[in-house]
Design an enzyme around this catalytic site. Structure first.
Site, short mmCIF file in Angstrom:
data_model
loop_
_atom_site.label_atom_id
_atom_site.label_comp_id
_atom_site.label_asym_id
_atom_site.label_seq_id
_atom_site.Cartn_x
_atom_site.Cartn_y
_atom_site.Cartn_z
N GLN B 130 40.76 61.13 43.75
CA GLN B 130 41.47 59.89 43.53
C GLN B 130 42.00 59.31 44.83
O GLN B 130 42.72 59.98 45.57
CB GLN B 130 42.65 60.17 42.58
CG GLN B 130 43.53 58.96 42.29
CD GLN B 130 44.85 59.36 41.65
OE1 GLN B 130 45.57 60.20 42.19
NE2 GLN B 130 45.17 58.79 40.52
N GLY B 131 41.65 58.05 45.14
CA GLY B 131 42.15 57.42 46.36
C GLY B 131 43.15 56.33 46.04
O GLY B 131 42.78 55.17 45.83
N TYR B 132 44.40 56.70 45.98
CA TYR B 132 45.47 55.74 45.65
C TYR B 132 46.39 55.53 46.87
O TYR B 132 46.42 54.49 47.48
CB TYR B 132 46.32 56.25 44.47
CG TYR B 132 45.79 55.91 43.10
CD1 TYR B 132 44.44 55.63 42.87
CD2 TYR B 132 46.65 55.89 42.00
CE1 TYR B 132 43.98 55.33 41.59
CE2 TYR B 132 46.19 55.58 40.72
CZ TYR B 132 44.85 55.31 40.52
OH TYR B 132 44.41 55.02 39.27
N SER B 133 47.21 56.58 47.16
CA SER B 133 48.25 56.44 48.19
C SER B 133 47.65 56.17 49.56
O SER B 133 46.52 56.56 49.86
CB SER B 133 49.07 57.74 48.29
OG SER B 133 49.71 58.00 47.08
N SER B 165 43.59 64.45 46.64
CA SER B 165 43.46 65.87 46.30
C SER B 165 42.00 66.30 46.36
O SER B 165 41.15 65.67 45.74
CB SER B 165 43.97 66.12 44.88
OG SER B 165 45.27 65.63 44.75
N GLU B 248 47.27 60.78 34.20
CA GLU B 248 47.52 61.75 35.25
C GLU B 248 48.82 62.49 34.96
O GLU B 248 48.92 63.70 35.12
CB GLU B 248 47.61 61.04 36.61
CG GLU B 248 47.94 62.02 37.73
CD GLU B 248 48.04 61.34 39.09
OE1 GLU B 248 47.89 60.12 39.16
OE2 GLU B 248 48.29 62.06 40.07
N GLU B 373 62.11 60.04 40.68
CA GLU B 373 62.96 58.84 40.75
C GLU B 373 62.22 57.61 40.22
O GLU B 373 62.82 56.78 39.53
CB GLU B 373 63.43 58.61 42.20
CG GLU B 373 64.46 59.63 42.68
CD GLU B 373 63.89 61.03 42.90
OE1 GLU B 373 62.66 61.15 43.13
OE2 GLU B 373 64.65 62.02 42.82
#
Lengths: 374, 389
Positions: B130-133, B165, B248, B373
């Site tokens: 997964q390429g998100y951040s 990951s 997720e 948070e």
């Protein structure tokens, strides 16, 4: 088992909500308190609960009840928690009804269960003798005397004790077992002392000095009286957990409403992240308590052999969360939360008392560890 | 077929087909099979178990049969999970394709995309990451800057992802890419499927406090991506990403809840038990009791949320509650494990080092997939409907 309320249960819950809002709102508790009432609950309310069919929720149909089970009783108590209703429902309609069902002989069931269903009697459940809940240490004794018994000992903080007509007293018999005895509350040799508690309820301490009981006072319908008593106490814990859950839910709802409206720095205080995180954490904890309460009640109805662990877990969590809902409520209401005028403090106080009754979170955590073998 | 018949048949099949070694707790990364082009089985049993489950469609039991699933109802899928848990059967295939991409493709993918990718996920042929951040886009994910420029029917992608990951072991990546330069922040993002072997994609593992490198940096240097690899419409990526994140979150909690070491087994391992077999330290025993109560509560809550979702109330933003509670619980469990293990827990090498590494790894539970948070923010706004600040 299902975590969702069936149609019958939803109807029961909705009618309880409507009835209590009308007949027994928080102001009714304030009225009892401010009048220094010496019964601790309203007899008229108790009679109305019979008309609603609630007093017979755990009574079999052949004895005049509606036999809806522990879950239904718990859902009613949850609503009573929301309105802080003081009543003999837990003591009589849950604990005493369960005791006669599980430990009563046929004759005792016929004699007492119809009276419970009709709200013709108020029965208090007398178990504890020390400051903290401890059903393993019963020193009250019932010794054989002719056809009957002589009862000696003391009981403390008996819920509904001040206004009770009869008591179910846990006492050691000569074979070392613990038996339950049905005793008129005004029998000779009984000293009753009402004790006003923080939640404005009126439990009582009892001293028994050579109280003469008939032979049929001992509930002798169970094969194993200790096991029956343990099951009655589990049922009581699940029911109290349901009440504590209602206390927590209402305290939470009122707090959320308040922080939506209350403005400081020109905006609702509920828009501040410091408040939002406290509220969201409390919401999450409430979700956990909700699941355990429903699980414990359903397990009592459906697979009672697995109930002890779930009842202890539910009572522990509901105690913890209702206390948290009360204390967080006071914090978020701020200064007015400390005043008697606002109801939030009443919720905090009832949470503490309901938490203590039949074992608080620490006691029930100990039971969870013992039942889990560590 | 009635649910009880299904349960009986499932139990019998699992009994016959799940090798004993696949019923032991997962101790290290090698015990999980992740599939992919370069995958190797750790044992013959692992291979046998995986192949039997693929054959049944039970790597993705609730997916339609045409995509490699078994088409089970929700109730049947729960029964299967229940029965697997009862014999402590390992998951036959660990896969971000199953937990994350699959549900998003089922909802948003074109028929061609579903037919191309879902069966390969079900059979463990392709391993996804997964390429998100990005370095500048963590909790504020929508500020991501990896850019895709369309020329004809091909995007040219440039930029950098982080915390991808197992990117170094993955075959394909599903990534959020800014394709609509002039659109508002949330509306300029597309959800793209990118073959990592097609050129222009490179990865670099990041060494973590656990001494392991499960996460990577992933770089795109003029990577060429066919426009047909955009899922949904260009600019719809944020909506899809949010949908996927709720899966997720569910995946993180179900992993956190599954087996492994607990303070009771840890105390037995370190010998810190009394003659009756109880945890010797009374304070630790009390903390463990509280953890047990919360774990029971969490287990019951997963069931209740499922029951309520089935009866029409939906899960919705309550996925954030499950993620928050489940991950905080797992962190607590790891902290208590370390206490119960005492100095044995400080060991770092080989199998002895697994508890410490798991403990350190668990700290990420409340960061990845949206921090605790952020979950509390979502609950405050979407469940409690508190005013915006």
């Amino acid at each position: 088992m299902s975590f969702v309320l069936n149609e019958e249960e939803q109807m029961l819950r909705d009618s309880a909500k409507a009835f209590l809002a009308e007949t027994a709102p928080v102001s009714a508790l304030r009225k009892l308190r401010d009048a220094d009432d010496q019964t601790g609950f309203s007899r008229d309310l108790w009679a109305s609960m019979a008309e609603m069919g609630w007093t017979g929720i755990m009574v079999p149909e052949e004895f005049g009840g509606v036999d809806m089970g522990h879950a239904a009783a718990g859902f009613v108590l949850r609503e009573m928690g929301r309105t802080l209703t003081a009543s003999p429902f837990l003591s009589t309609a849950v604990l005493a009804a369960a005791a006669f069902r599980l430990a009563g002989s046929d004759a005792q069931k016929s004699a007492w269960l119809p009276k419970i269903a009709a709200a013709e009697t108020v029965i208090a459940f007398a178990i504890d003798e020390k400051a903290r809940h401890d059903p393993s240490t019963i020193e009250t004794t019932a010794t054989r005397d002719g056809n009957g018994f002589r009862l000696n000992g003391k009981k403390r903080f008996v819920a509904c004790g001040a206004g009770a007509d009869a008591l179910l007293v846990a006492a050691k018999t000569e074979d070392g077992k613990t038996g339950l005895f049905i005793v008129p509350a005004d029998a000779g040799g009984i000293t009753r002392t009402a004790r006003r508690t923080v939640d404005s309820h009126l439990p009582a301490d009892f001293v028994f000095e050579d109280v003469r009981l008939e032979g049929d006072a001992l509930l002798d319908g169970a094969e194993d009286s200790d096991a029956a008593l343990a099951m009655v106490l589990d049922a009581g814990r699940a029911a109290l957990a349901a009440e504590a859950l209602g206390v927590a839910e209402e305290a939470f709802d009122r707090t959320i409403d308040y922080i939506r409206e209350r403005e400081q720095f020109g905006q609702p205080i509920g828009s501040f992240q410091g408040m939002q995180h406290r509220a969201a954490h409390l919401y999450s904890e409430l979700e956990l308590a909700r699941s355990l309460v429903i699980k414990a009640l359903r397990t009592l109805d459906e697979t009672p052999s697995q109930a002890p662990l779930w009842c202890a877990a539910a009572k522990a969590k509901a105690t913890e969360v209702s206390r948290l809902a009360g204390s967080e409520g006071i914090q978020m209401f701020g200064g007015v939360g400390m005043t008697d005028e606002y109801d939030i403090g009443l919720y905090y106080k009832r949470a503490q008392a309901a938490g203590e009754h039949l074992g608080d979170d620490a006691w029930n955590a100990g039971r969870v560890s013992a039942l889990s073998g560590f | 077929m009635s649910l009880e018949t299904f349960r009986a048949e499932t139990r019998a099949w699992l009994e016959a087909n799940c090798p004993p070694s696949m019923r032991e707790p997962v101790r290290s990364e090698a015990d999980a099979y992740w599939g992919g082009r370069n995958a190797e089985f750790a044992s013959e049993d692992q291979k046998r178990w995986f192949e039997a489950m693929v054959e049944k469609g039970w790597t993705v039991p609730a997916w339609p049969k045409e995509y490699g699933g078994a088409g089970l109802s929700k109730d049947e899928a729960f029964v299967l999970k229940d029965e697997m848990k009862a014999i402590k059967a390992r998951s036959p295939l660990s896969s971000f394709g199953i937990w994350m991409l699959g549900p998003a493709l089922l909802k948003y993918g074109s028929d061609e995309q579903k037919a191309e990718h879902l069966p390969k996920i079900a059979r463990g042929e392709i391993r996804w990451c997964q390429g998100y951040s990005e370095p500048g886009a963590g909790s504020d994910l929508a500020s991501l800057r990896t850019k895709g420029v369309l020329d004809g029917d091909t995007y040219t992608v440039n930029g950098q992802k982080v915390w991808t990951s197992y990117a170094d072991k993955a075959d394909w990546i599903f990534a959020l890419v800014r394709t609509e330069a002039d659109a508002p922040k949330h509306l300029g993002i597309s959800f793209m499927l990118i073959d990592m072997e097609a050129g222009g994609v490179s990865t670099k593992p990041i060494l973590l406090i656990s001494g392991r490198s499960p996460f990577c940096e992933t770089f795109f240097d003029d990577a060429k991506v066919p426009a047909s690899n955009v899922v949904g419409k260009p600019g719809q990526g944020w909506e899809i990403a949010k949908y996927l994140l709720s899966h997720e979150r569910a995946g993180i909690v179900s992993e956190a809840n599954f087996g492994g070491l607990n303070p009771v087994s840890a105390a037995h391992r370190s010998g810190e038990v009394d003659p009756e077999g109880r945890i010797a330290d009374p304070i630790l025993r009390a903390e463990t009791a509280k953890l047990t109560i919360d774990a029971l509560a969490f287990e019951a809550t997963l069931r209740r949320v499922k029951d309520e979702a089935d009866s029409g109330e939906g899960v919705g933003a309550r996925a954030s509650m499950l993620k928050y509670v489940g991950t905080e619980l797992n962190k607590r469990r790891n902290v208590l494990n370390m206490s119960a293990l005492g100095s044995d827990g400080l060991l770092w090498e080989g199998d002895d080092g697994a508890p410490a590494r798991d403990w350190l790894r668990s700290r990420a539970n409340s960061i990845e997939g949206g921090t605790s948070e952020i979950q509390l923010n979502i609950l405050a706004k979407r469940v409690l409907e508190l005013p915006g600040g």
